[in-house]
Design a protein around this motif. Sequence first.
Motif, mmCIF file in Angstrom:
data_model
loop_
_atom_site.group_PDB
_atom_site.id
_atom_site.type_symbol
_atom_site.label_atom_id
_atom_site.label_comp_id
_atom_site.label_asym_id
_atom_site.label_seq_id
_atom_site.Cartn_x
_atom_site.Cartn_y
_atom_site.Cartn_z
ATOM 1 N N GLN A 74 -8.444 -2.139 12.063
ATOM 2 C CA GLN A 74 -9.044 -0.913 12.604
ATOM 3 C C GLN A 74 -8.456 0.333 11.952
ATOM 4 N N MET A 75 -7.167 0.310 11.676
ATOM 5 C CA MET A 75 -6.538 1.458 11.009
ATOM 6 C C MET A 75 -7.168 1.670 9.632
ATOM 7 N N ALA A 76 -7.389 0.585 8.905
ATOM 8 C CA ALA A 76 -8.004 0.688 7.577
ATOM 9 C C ALA A 76 -9.454 1.141 7.698
ATOM 10 N N SER A 77 -10.170 0.612 8.678
ATOM 11 C CA SER A 77 -11.572 1.010 8.883
ATOM 12 C C SER A 77 -11.672 2.498 9.180
ATOM 13 N N ASP A 78 -10.734 3.005 9.957
ATOM 14 C CA ASP A 78 -10.733 4.433 10.290
ATOM 15 C C ASP A 78 -10.544 5.298 9.049
ATOM 16 N N ARG A 79 -9.911 4.771 8.000
ATOM 17 C CA ARG A 79 -9.673 5.529 6.774
ATOM 18 C C ARG A 79 -10.841 5.481 5.797
ATOM 19 N N CYS A 80 -11.790 4.571 6.038
ATOM 20 C CA CYS A 80 -12.961 4.491 5.169
ATOM 21 C C CYS A 80 -13.719 5.809 5.233
ATOM 22 N N GLN A 81 -14.096 6.317 4.061
ATOM 23 C CA GLN A 81 -14.703 7.644 3.999
ATOM 24 C C GLN A 81 -16.212 7.621 3.849
ATOM 25 N N SER A 82 -16.786 6.439 3.665
ATOM 26 C CA SER A 82 -18.247 6.369 3.580
ATOM 27 C C SER A 82 -18.715 5.062 4.201
ATOM 28 N N ALA A 83 -20.002 4.991 4.488
ATOM 29 C CA ALA A 83 -20.565 3.802 5.119
ATOM 30 C C ALA A 83 -20.540 2.603 4.184
ATOM 31 N N THR A 84 -20.403 2.836 2.883
ATOM 32 C CA THR A 84 -20.395 1.725 1.933
ATOM 33 C C THR A 84 -19.008 1.123 1.733
ATOM 34 N N GLU A 85 -17.974 1.782 2.235
ATOM 35 C CA GLU A 85 -16.628 1.229 2.124
ATOM 36 C C GLU A 85 -16.401 0.183 3.204
ATOM 37 N N THR A 86 -15.680 -0.862 2.835
ATOM 38 C CA THR A 86 -15.353 -1.918 3.766
ATOM 39 C C THR A 86 -13.839 -2.120 3.759
ATOM 40 N N VAL A 87 -13.378 -3.170 4.398
ATOM 41 C CA VAL A 87 -11.948 -3.448 4.484
ATOM 42 C C VAL A 87 -11.694 -4.874 4.008
ATOM 43 N N ALA A 88 -10.648 -5.055 3.211
ATOM 44 C CA ALA A 88 -10.262 -6.380 2.737
ATOM 45 C C ALA A 88 -8.814 -6.655 3.128
ATOM 46 N N ALA A 89 -8.514 -7.910 3.428
ATOM 47 C CA ALA A 89 -7.143 -8.320 3.741
ATOM 48 C C ALA A 89 -6.460 -8.782 2.462
ATOM 49 N N ILE A 90 -5.158 -8.522 2.355
ATOM 50 C CA ILE A 90 -4.372 -8.968 1.208
ATOM 51 C C ILE A 90 -2.973 -9.336 1.687
ATOM 52 N N GLY A 91 -2.453 -10.424 1.157
ATOM 53 C CA GLY A 91 -1.105 -10.860 1.504
ATOM 54 C C GLY A 91 -0.070 -9.925 0.911
ATOM 55 N N ALA A 92 1.073 -9.828 1.563
ATOM 56 C CA ALA A 92 2.123 -8.906 1.122
ATOM 57 C C ALA A 92 2.617 -9.223 -0.287
ATOM 58 N N ILE A 93 2.790 -10.500 -0.623
ATOM 59 C CA ILE A 93 3.287 -10.868 -1.951
ATOM 60 C C ILE A 93 2.293 -10.465 -3.031
ATOM 61 N N GLU A 94 1.016 -10.762 -2.825
ATOM 62 C CA GLU A 94 -0.015 -10.368 -3.795
ATOM 63 C C GLU A 94 -0.079 -8.848 -3.931
ATOM 64 N N LEU A 95 0.061 -8.160 -2.833
ATOM 65 C CA LEU A 95 0.053 -6.699 -2.843
ATOM 66 C C LEU A 95 1.190 -6.153 -3.700
ATOM 67 N N ILE A 96 2.375 -6.703 -3.540
ATOM 68 C CA ILE A 96 3.538 -6.245 -4.307
ATOM 69 C C ILE A 96 3.339 -6.509 -5.799
ATOM 70 N N LEU A 97 2.854 -7.679 -6.137
ATOM 71 C CA LEU A 97 2.591 -7.979 -7.549
ATOM 72 C C LEU A 97 1.507 -7.068 -8.121
ATOM 73 N N SER A 98 0.529 -6.737 -7.297
ATOM 74 C CA SER A 98 -0.542 -5.840 -7.742
ATOM 75 C C SER A 98 -0.008 -4.461 -8.100
ATOM 76 N N LEU A 99 1.026 -4.038 -7.407
ATOM 77 C CA LEU A 99 1.637 -2.743 -7.719
ATOM 78 C C LEU A 99 2.120 -2.723 -9.167
ATOM 79 N N LEU A 100 2.581 -3.859 -9.662
ATOM 80 C CA LEU A 100 3.079 -3.926 -11.036
ATOM 81 C C LEU A 100 1.963 -3.890 -12.077
ATOM 82 N N VAL A 101 0.824 -4.466 -11.755
ATOM 83 C CA VAL A 101 -0.211 -4.631 -12.779
ATOM 84 C C VAL A 101 -1.413 -3.698 -12.631
#
Length: 141
Positions: A74-101
Amino acid sequence: MDYQQQLSHLIEQQSDPELQFRLSSLAPVLLATAESLGQYHFYVPTSAKGDWVVTTYRRKEETKRVLEVFSRRQMASDRCQSATETVAAIGAIELILSLLVEDIDSLVAYRSDDSSGLELTKVALATRIQALTNQSPGLFA
């Protein structure tokens, strides 16, 4: 999945044994960083194309690309700025690795009890990894 399960799953998904070894070697940094974020997974606003919604902050001559992630859908949904934006879940480890790449400078994790968020910068993560590789020469040579 807990942090260790996420990391094990990610390592098992890799077909390159060298990449598996390197990810395994980063385990102490990845697990400690994930624990500091305090959530097994986060929610991130995404565009209609499925890309993460990244915020660009400009201050004087500095530009910073920030990915904001949230502990509750719900917190992420509240931050969506348009009707076309949605919300996706991501694991913490994948998120951290994504920061690098990914082309982002930092991520800010908002938990339900913390409206200010916890920032993790690419530079800080790279510094932690560098400290680990200095202790294990040849790891990433």
